[in-house]
Design a protein around this motif. Structure first.
Motif, short mmCIF file in Angstrom:
data_model
loop_
_atom_site.label_atom_id
_atom_site.label_comp_id
_atom_site.label_asym_id
_atom_site.label_seq_id
_atom_site.Cartn_x
_atom_site.Cartn_y
_atom_site.Cartn_z
N GLY A 152 0.81 -1.21 0.00
CA GLY A 152 0.00 0.00 0.00
C GLY A 152 0.84 1.25 0.00
N GLU A 153 1.89 1.28 0.82
CA GLU A 153 2.78 2.44 0.86
C GLU A 153 3.56 2.58 -0.44
OE1 GLU A 153 5.30 2.75 4.24
OE2 GLU A 153 3.65 2.70 5.68
N LEU A 154 3.94 1.46 -1.01
CA LEU A 154 4.71 1.48 -2.26
C LEU A 154 3.95 2.20 -3.35
CD1 LEU A 154 7.26 0.49 -3.72
CD2 LEU A 154 6.11 -1.67 -4.13
N ASP A 176 8.11 -4.17 9.97
CA ASP A 176 6.73 -3.75 10.19
C ASP A 176 6.02 -3.36 8.90
OD1 ASP A 176 8.13 -1.46 9.63
OD2 ASP A 176 7.48 -0.34 11.40
N GLY A 177 6.75 -3.39 7.78
CA GLY A 177 6.16 -3.06 6.49
C GLY A 177 6.33 -1.62 6.06
N GLU A 178 6.94 -0.79 6.90
CA GLU A 178 7.15 0.61 6.51
C GLU A 178 8.20 0.70 5.41
OE1 GLU A 178 8.70 4.92 8.30
OE2 GLU A 178 8.67 3.13 9.59
N VAL A 179 7.89 1.44 4.36
CA VAL A 179 8.84 1.64 3.27
C VAL A 179 9.91 2.62 3.72
CG1 VAL A 179 9.15 2.53 0.93
CG2 VAL A 179 7.16 1.11 1.46
N ARG A 180 11.15 2.17 3.74
CA ARG A 180 12.26 3.03 4.19
C ARG A 180 13.10 3.56 3.03
NH1 ARG A 180 13.17 0.95 9.45
NH2 ARG A 180 11.10 0.49 10.31
N LEU A 181 13.24 2.78 1.98
CA LEU A 181 14.00 3.18 0.79
C LEU A 181 13.21 2.78 -0.44
CD1 LEU A 181 17.60 1.95 1.75
CD2 LEU A 181 16.91 4.33 1.52
N LEU A 182 13.18 3.65 -1.44
CA LEU A 182 12.45 3.34 -2.67
C LEU A 182 13.18 3.92 -3.87
CD1 LEU A 182 8.66 3.39 -3.30
CD2 LEU A 182 10.12 4.72 -4.82
N ARG A 183 13.25 3.14 -4.93
CA ARG A 183 13.85 3.61 -6.17
C ARG A 183 12.94 3.22 -7.33
NH1 ARG A 183 16.14 6.02 -2.94
NH2 ARG A 183 18.40 6.32 -2.62
N GLU A 184 12.89 4.09 -8.37
CA GLU A 184 12.04 3.86 -9.54
C GLU A 184 12.88 3.84 -10.81
OE1 GLU A 184 7.76 5.57 -9.32
OE2 GLU A 184 9.04 7.13 -8.45
N ASP A 185 12.39 3.10 -11.81
CA ASP A 185 13.07 3.05 -13.10
C ASP A 185 12.13 2.40 -14.12
OD1 ASP A 185 16.21 3.31 -14.04
OD2 ASP A 185 15.11 1.84 -15.24
N VAL A 186 12.37 2.70 -15.39
CA VAL A 186 11.58 2.06 -16.44
C VAL A 186 11.84 0.55 -16.48
CG1 VAL A 186 11.30 4.06 -17.96
CG2 VAL A 186 13.36 2.66 -18.14
N GLY A 187 12.98 0.11 -16.01
CA GLY A 187 13.30 -1.32 -15.98
C GLY A 187 13.20 -1.87 -14.56
N ARG A 188 12.55 -3.02 -14.41
CA ARG A 188 12.40 -3.60 -13.07
C ARG A 188 13.75 -4.02 -12.49
NH1 ARG A 188 11.82 -9.33 -14.01
NH2 ARG A 188 11.77 -9.70 -16.25
N HIS A 189 14.64 -4.57 -13.34
CA HIS A 189 15.97 -4.93 -12.85
C HIS A 189 16.73 -3.68 -12.41
CE1 HIS A 189 15.10 -8.25 -15.80
NE2 HIS A 189 15.42 -8.95 -14.74
N ASN A 190 16.59 -2.61 -13.18
CA ASN A 190 17.30 -1.37 -12.84
C ASN A 190 16.80 -0.80 -11.52
OD1 ASN A 190 18.41 -1.67 -15.38
ND2 ASN A 190 17.14 -0.11 -16.33
N ALA A 191 15.48 -0.82 -11.31
CA ALA A 191 14.94 -0.31 -10.06
C ALA A 191 15.51 -1.09 -8.88
CB ALA A 191 13.42 -0.40 -10.07
N LEU A 192 15.61 -2.41 -9.01
CA LEU A 192 16.16 -3.22 -7.92
C LEU A 192 17.65 -2.97 -7.74
CD1 LEU A 192 15.74 -5.23 -5.71
CD2 LEU A 192 15.82 -7.08 -7.39
N ASP A 193 18.39 -2.81 -8.84
CA ASP A 193 19.81 -2.49 -8.72
C ASP A 193 20.00 -1.16 -7.99
OD1 ASP A 193 21.08 -4.70 -9.82
OD2 ASP A 193 20.98 -3.94 -11.86
N LYS A 194 19.18 -0.17 -8.31
CA LYS A 194 19.27 1.11 -7.62
C LYS A 194 19.01 0.94 -6.13
CE LYS A 194 17.94 4.09 -11.53
NZ LYS A 194 16.91 5.01 -12.08
N LEU A 195 18.03 0.10 -5.79
CA LEU A 195 17.74 -0.15 -4.38
C LEU A 195 18.90 -0.86 -3.70
CD1 LEU A 195 15.67 -0.06 -2.05
CD2 LEU A 195 14.93 -2.34 -2.81
N VAL A 196 19.50 -1.84 -4.37
CA VAL A 196 20.64 -2.56 -3.80
C VAL A 196 21.78 -1.59 -3.50
CG1 VAL A 196 22.42 -4.28 -4.28
CG2 VAL A 196 20.04 -4.77 -4.84
#
Length: 274
Positions: A152-154, A176-196
């Motif tokens: 929901g927070e995402l 607890d489910g609170e979103v602490r860090l978030l990154r966005e990108d047109v590519g799903r792999h890229n968004a996850l790499d940014k988060l990593v």
């Protein structure tokens, strides 16, 4: 920047005049389009990969790509990142430790970047399923309600997605489910790499929470999550068979179809309780 509906974001989109029909009436307006540019990664002067990406949080992207692809063993092996903007795209020049560079040469990949495929250009089957250190199973279990809260927070925090309707997000959430860090990108792999990458330079303990993504749970999404030391991956869509096999083998709790209060647990359900 501020689109007409009041959503705030800090870049990654451009305005474009559009026309169409809505509710039976013709209209003309200005719309927001997600940026998608070629981003080249060079390691110690050697060209390695070109990915189509949203030009936001690129230092996080460079670090996260290096870590999740097994080039960097830890963030200390990245000495610096220089960004160079050109007419054809963006080049990220990474200076890495000699041990990391040797590792890169041992498993050379040239990725002709596409947002929908994380394995384009892999030179051998052995490079696809790299050995992964199994995740420890000692973490305290998390309430399944944490996944509901995170999803929901995402959605609410995806400013660029709300403006453009064209980007994925990856978030690290506390137990607890609170979103602490978030990154966005047109590519799903890229968004996850940014988060990593963002996780690697943050003060949070990655193993104390979980990752939530707005895409399906593919093999590479599982592999990148395990590389980050995160014990649970929750995806809004389904998992693939290879993703589930990899999650079981690596000790990752893999959750799919996380929508509202519903979800499917594919592996290691002991980390969740109702």
């Amino acid at each position: 920047m501020k689109p007409a509906d009041g959503v705030m974001f800090t870049g990654g989109a451009v305005q474009c005049p559009v026309a169409g029909r809505r509710g039976g009436r013709s209209f003309e307006a200005s719309d927001w389009l997600a940026e998608e540019v070629p981003v080249a990664l060079e390691f110690n002067g050697v060209a390695h990969a070109v990915m189509l990406a949203t030009p936001l949080d690129l230092e996080d992207f460079a670090l996260g790509f290096g870590l999740s692809e097994g080039i960097l063993a830890h963030r200390g092996q990245l000495y610096g990142v220089e960004r160079h903007d050109g007419a054809e795209g963006i080049t990220l020049r990474l200076e890495i430790a000699s041990a990391a560079f040797v590792r890169l040469k041992d498993r050379r990949r040239t990725l002709a970047g596409r947002t929908g495929c994380g394995l384009c250009g892999t030179e051998s089957l052995a490079q696809v399923a790299r050995p992964l250190l199994p995740l420890p199973v000692t973490q305290a279990p998390m309430a399944s309600a944490a996944i509901t809260r995170a999803m929901g927070e995402l959605r609410a925090l995806q400013a660029l997605q709300q403006a453009t309707g064209a980007v994925h997000a990856a978030a690290w959430c506390g137990a607890d489910g609170e979103v602490r860090l978030l990154r966005e990108d047109v590519g799903r792999h890229n968004a996850l790499d940014k988060l990593v990458g963002a996780l690697a330079v943050s003060s949070v303990n990655a193993a104390s929470g979980f990752v939530a993504v707005t895409s399906r749970a593919s093999f590479e999404m599982v592999q990148k999550t395990v590389c980050a030391g995160v014990p649970l991956l929750a995806a809004v869509s389904a998992a693939t068979a290879l993703a589930v096999q990899t999650a079981k083998r690596s000790g990752l709790t893999l959750v799919g179809f996380a929508r509202g209060d519903d979800h499917v647990v594919y592996s290691h359900p002991q980390r969740l309780y109702s």
